[in-house]
Design a protein around this motif. Structure first.
Motif, PDB file in Angstrom:
ATOM      1  N   ILE A 167     -56.451  20.656  38.393  1.00 29.03           N
ATOM      2  CA  ILE A 167     -57.660  20.403  39.193  1.00 29.03           C
ATOM      3  C   ILE A 167     -58.921  20.836  38.442  1.00 29.03           C
ATOM      4  CG2 ILE A 167     -58.887  21.054  41.311  1.00 29.03           C
ATOM      5  CD1 ILE A 167     -56.200  20.942  42.767  1.00 29.03           C
ATOM      6  N   PRO A 168     -58.985  22.035  37.867  1.00 31.13           N
ATOM      7  CA  PRO A 168     -60.191  22.378  37.091  1.00 31.13           C
ATOM      8  C   PRO A 168     -60.430  21.435  35.912  1.00 31.13           C
ATOM      9  CG  PRO A 168     -58.923  24.344  37.586  1.00 31.13           C
ATOM     10  CD  PRO A 168     -58.058  23.182  37.978  1.00 31.13           C
ATOM     11  N   ARG A 169     -59.359  21.049  35.237  1.00 31.15           N
ATOM     12  CA  ARG A 169     -59.509  20.169  34.068  1.00 31.15           C
ATOM     13  C   ARG A 169     -60.110  18.816  34.447  1.00 31.15           C
ATOM     14  NH1 ARG A 169     -60.434  16.574  31.673  1.00 31.15           N
ATOM     15  NH2 ARG A 169     -59.504  15.611  29.825  1.00 31.15           N
ATOM     16  N   LEU A 170     -59.711  18.266  35.600  1.00 26.95           N
ATOM     17  CA  LEU A 170     -60.155  16.927  35.972  1.00 26.95           C
ATOM     18  C   LEU A 170     -61.448  16.914  36.790  1.00 26.95           C
ATOM     19  CD1 LEU A 170     -56.758  15.208  36.840  1.00 26.95           C
ATOM     20  CD2 LEU A 170     -58.176  14.883  34.800  1.00 26.95           C
ATOM     21  N   LEU A 171     -61.692  17.937  37.579  1.00 25.16           N
ATOM     22  CA  LEU A 171     -62.832  17.889  38.495  1.00 25.16           C
ATOM     23  C   LEU A 171     -64.049  18.675  38.014  1.00 25.16           C
ATOM     24  CD1 LEU A 171     -61.100  18.030  41.994  1.00 25.16           C
ATOM     25  CD2 LEU A 171     -61.479  16.087  40.450  1.00 25.16           C
ATOM     26  N   ARG A 172     -63.832  19.727  37.264  1.00 28.48           N
ATOM     27  CA  ARG A 172     -64.985  20.527  36.822  1.00 28.48           C
ATOM     28  C   ARG A 172     -65.939  19.724  35.929  1.00 28.48           C
ATOM     29  NH1 ARG A 172     -63.176  26.445  35.470  1.00 28.48           N
ATOM     30  NH2 ARG A 172     -62.371  26.100  37.586  1.00 28.48           N
ATOM     31  N   PRO A 173     -65.441  18.870  35.025  1.00 27.29           N
ATOM     32  CA  PRO A 173     -66.372  18.139  34.163  1.00 27.29           C
ATOM     33  C   PRO A 173     -67.266  17.131  34.892  1.00 27.29           C
ATOM     34  CG  PRO A 173     -64.193  18.209  33.171  1.00 27.29           C
ATOM     35  CD  PRO A 173     -64.045  18.694  34.571  1.00 27.29           C
ATOM     36  N   ILE A 174     -66.851  16.663  36.073  1.00 27.17           N
ATOM     37  CA  ILE A 174     -67.660  15.639  36.754  1.00 27.17           C
ATOM     38  C   ILE A 174     -68.753  16.233  37.628  1.00 27.17           C
ATOM     39  CG2 ILE A 174     -65.710  14.025  36.780  1.00 27.17           C
ATOM     40  CD1 ILE A 174     -65.390  14.588  39.765  1.00 27.17           C
ATOM     41  N   GLU A 175     -68.712  17.547  37.890  1.00 32.27           N
ATOM     42  CA  GLU A 175     -69.643  18.164  38.841  1.00 32.27           C
ATOM     43  C   GLU A 175     -71.119  17.852  38.555  1.00 32.27           C
ATOM     44  OE1 GLU A 175     -68.855  19.609  41.628  1.00 32.27           O
ATOM     45  OE2 GLU A 175     -66.807  20.341  41.414  1.00 32.27           O
ATOM     46  N   PRO A 176     -71.574  17.876  37.289  1.00 33.43           N
ATOM     47  CA  PRO A 176     -73.005  17.609  37.058  1.00 33.43           C
ATOM     48  C   PRO A 176     -73.402  16.158  37.338  1.00 33.43           C
ATOM     49  CG  PRO A 176     -71.990  18.733  35.170  1.00 33.43           C
ATOM     50  CD  PRO A 176     -70.885  18.259  36.039  1.00 33.43           C
ATOM     51  N   PHE A 177     -72.426  15.251  37.489  1.00 29.64           N
ATOM     52  CA  PHE A 177     -72.731  13.822  37.551  1.00 29.64           C
ATOM     53  C   PHE A 177     -72.482  13.202  38.925  1.00 29.64           C
ATOM     54  CE2 PHE A 177     -71.110  14.901  33.269  1.00 29.64           C
ATOM     55  CZ  PHE A 177     -72.281  14.705  32.551  1.00 29.64           C
ATOM     56  N   ILE A 178     -72.053  13.994  39.909  1.00 24.00           N
ATOM     57  CA  ILE A 178     -71.712  13.428  41.213  1.00 24.00           C
ATOM     58  C   ILE A 178     -72.534  14.077  42.310  1.00 24.00           C
ATOM     59  CG2 ILE A 178     -69.363  12.907  40.444  1.00 24.00           C
ATOM     60  CD1 ILE A 178     -68.406  15.275  42.206  1.00 24.00           C
ATOM     61  N   LYS A 179     -72.582  13.391  43.449  1.00 25.50           N
ATOM     62  CA  LYS A 179     -73.218  13.918  44.653  1.00 25.50           C
ATOM     63  C   LYS A 179     -72.237  13.753  45.809  1.00 25.50           C
ATOM     64  CE  LYS A 179     -75.292   9.712  46.588  1.00 25.50           C
ATOM     65  NZ  LYS A 179     -74.702   9.826  47.919  1.00 25.50           N
ATOM     66  N   PRO A 180     -72.416  14.502  46.894  1.00 27.05           N
ATOM     67  CA  PRO A 180     -71.565  14.278  48.065  1.00 27.05           C
ATOM     68  C   PRO A 180     -71.819  12.894  48.659  1.00 27.05           C
ATOM     69  CG  PRO A 180     -72.653  16.425  48.201  1.00 27.05           C
ATOM     70  CD  PRO A 180     -73.312  15.667  47.085  1.00 27.05           C
ATOM     71  N   SER A 181     -70.780  12.085  48.739  1.00 25.98           N
ATOM     72  CA  SER A 181     -70.848  10.760  49.349  1.00 25.98           C
ATOM     73  C   SER A 181     -70.007  10.766  50.616  1.00 25.98           C
ATOM     74  CB  SER A 181     -70.301   9.692  48.399  1.00 25.98           C
ATOM     75  OG  SER A 181     -71.101   9.557  47.247  1.00 25.98           O
ATOM     76  N   LEU A 182     -70.460  10.052  51.625  1.00 27.85           N
ATOM     77  CA  LEU A 182     -69.660   9.945  52.841  1.00 27.85           C
ATOM     78  C   LEU A 182     -68.509   8.980  52.586  1.00 27.85           C
ATOM     79  CD1 LEU A 182     -69.624  10.921  55.847  1.00 27.85           C
ATOM     80  CD2 LEU A 182     -70.528   8.650  56.411  1.00 27.85           C
ATOM     81  N   VAL A 183     -67.282   9.470  52.717  1.00 23.68           N
ATOM     82  CA  VAL A 183     -66.110   8.621  52.541  1.00 23.68           C
ATOM     83  C   VAL A 183     -65.426   8.384  53.888  1.00 23.68           C
ATOM     84  CG1 VAL A 183     -65.706   9.331  50.149  1.00 23.68           C
ATOM     85  CG2 VAL A 183     -64.580  10.591  52.007  1.00 23.68           C
ATOM     86  N   HIS A 184     -64.804   7.233  54.008  1.00 19.41           N
ATOM     87  CA  HIS A 184     -64.023   6.911  55.205  1.00 19.41           C
ATOM     88  C   HIS A 184     -62.912   7.940  55.373  1.00 19.41           C
ATOM     89  CE1 HIS A 184     -60.699   4.984  57.377  1.00 19.41           C
ATOM     90  NE2 HIS A 184     -61.571   4.150  57.920  1.00 19.41           N
ATOM     91  N   GLY A 185     -62.213   8.248  54.273  1.00 21.44           N
ATOM     92  CA  GLY A 185     -61.220   9.314  54.277  1.00 21.44           C
ATOM     93  C   GLY A 185     -59.785   8.858  54.424  1.00 21.44           C
ATOM     94  N   ASP A 186     -59.564   7.651  54.995  1.00 19.93           N
ATOM     95  CA  ASP A 186     -58.199   7.140  55.152  1.00 19.93           C
ATOM     96  C   ASP A 186     -58.238   5.623  55.030  1.00 19.93           C
ATOM     97  OD1 ASP A 186     -55.463   7.047  55.609  1.00 19.93           O
ATOM     98  OD2 ASP A 186     -55.651   7.104  57.793  1.00 19.93           O
TER      99      ASP A 186
END
Length: 286
Positions: A196-215
């Protein structure tokens, strides 16, 4: 199922949420699951018009919480993209039947088939782009339910923390329902400490919270027969990395082919680093 719904046709708490109602003409069953029943309610209004409504009924604490979550989720999507979901009207508890709860919305006649990729993915990308998390954080202000499972939606500053918290919560529910799994226990430290840190930490500077449907699987998307436009329903929203939405698209049984991935990326490109995209999608599919 229609007979089971007749008792709700005269429930005062439901009827008071329908503006201008004169009387209920008909109530008919439209869907059924282990945790909820859904009905179409045709009502005559005082101005002479006939209007149809979608009514979902569930019982108990979790039934109440899940319908509140569905109302708040649908309301959140409706506030951003009002043509993309049926208009939510109300949720609450029935007066005529104890510990029984309802969700009321506009009824849409749907063609239960997957919408064509271009218009559907354009609408979905607009939802992901245009929403703004009220707190600026990842999470949601109420618990939402994926099926009958409550999600961990507590707000966090980072996507990595939110995703890890949610996955730990689902693993905990799995142990409670199915018992411990030795193989999973062996894999979890590496998953949470390395993957999880390897895949998600690098994207943090480039993303914002988006509203997702979720299912957003194929059973929760359809075509509005009236205008031919794509529509989604039964959401369990939260503010997330937009690519989380596509974890449900990875299994071929959900019928979202590579055509849908490609169509979406025309409107909302892959997050940086792009080379991790498929691995992130595999992670979100868990």
């Amino acid at each position: 199922m229609a007979e089971a719904g007749e008792q709700f046709a005269t429930d005062d708490n439901i009827l008071e949420k329908i503006d201008g109602i004169e009387r209920v003409l008909k109530i008919s069953g439209v869907a059924n699951s282990a945790w909820a029943k859904a009905f179409r309610v045709d009502a005559q209004l005082r101005d002479g018009h006939v209007q149809s409504y979608f009514l979902k009924i569930s019982i108990g604490h979790h039934g109440c919480e899940s319908l509140m979550g569905e109302f708040e989720s649908t309301s959140a999507i409706y506030s951003i993209s009002p043509d993309f979901v049926p208009k939510p009207i109300a949720w609450g508890s029935c007066k005529s039947v104890s510990d029984t709860h309802f969700y009321l919305a506009e009824f849409k006649n749907l063609a239960l088939k997957l919408p064509e990729s271009a218009s559907f993915c354009e609408r979905l990308a607009e939802l992901h782009k245009n929403g703004v998390s009220p707190s600026g954080k990842f999470g949601f202000h109420v618990t939402t339910y994926n099926g009958d499972l409550p999600q961990e939606n507590s707000f966090t500053d980072t996507w990595e923390e939110f995703f890890a918290n949610g996955l730990r919560h689902m693993f905990k529910l799995n142990v409670e329902l199915a018992g411990p799994c030795k193989q999973l226990e062996v894999l979890m430290p590496k998953l949470f400490d390395k993957v999880i840190p390897r895949l998600l930490r690098p994207i943090e500077p480039f993303i914002k919270p988006s509203l997702v449907h979720g299912d957003l699987w194929c059973g929760n998307a359809a075509v509005n027969i009236k205008d031919g436009k794509p529509i989604v329903f039964d959401p369990c929203c939260f503010w997330a990395h937009n690519e989380y939405e596509f974890g449900n698209w990875r299994p071929k049984r959900n019928m979202f082919t590579e055509e849908y991935f490609a169509a979406y990326q025309l409107y909302y490109p892959k997050a940086i680093p792009e080379e991790d995209y498929d691995d992130r999608n595999a992670l979100y599919a868990m």
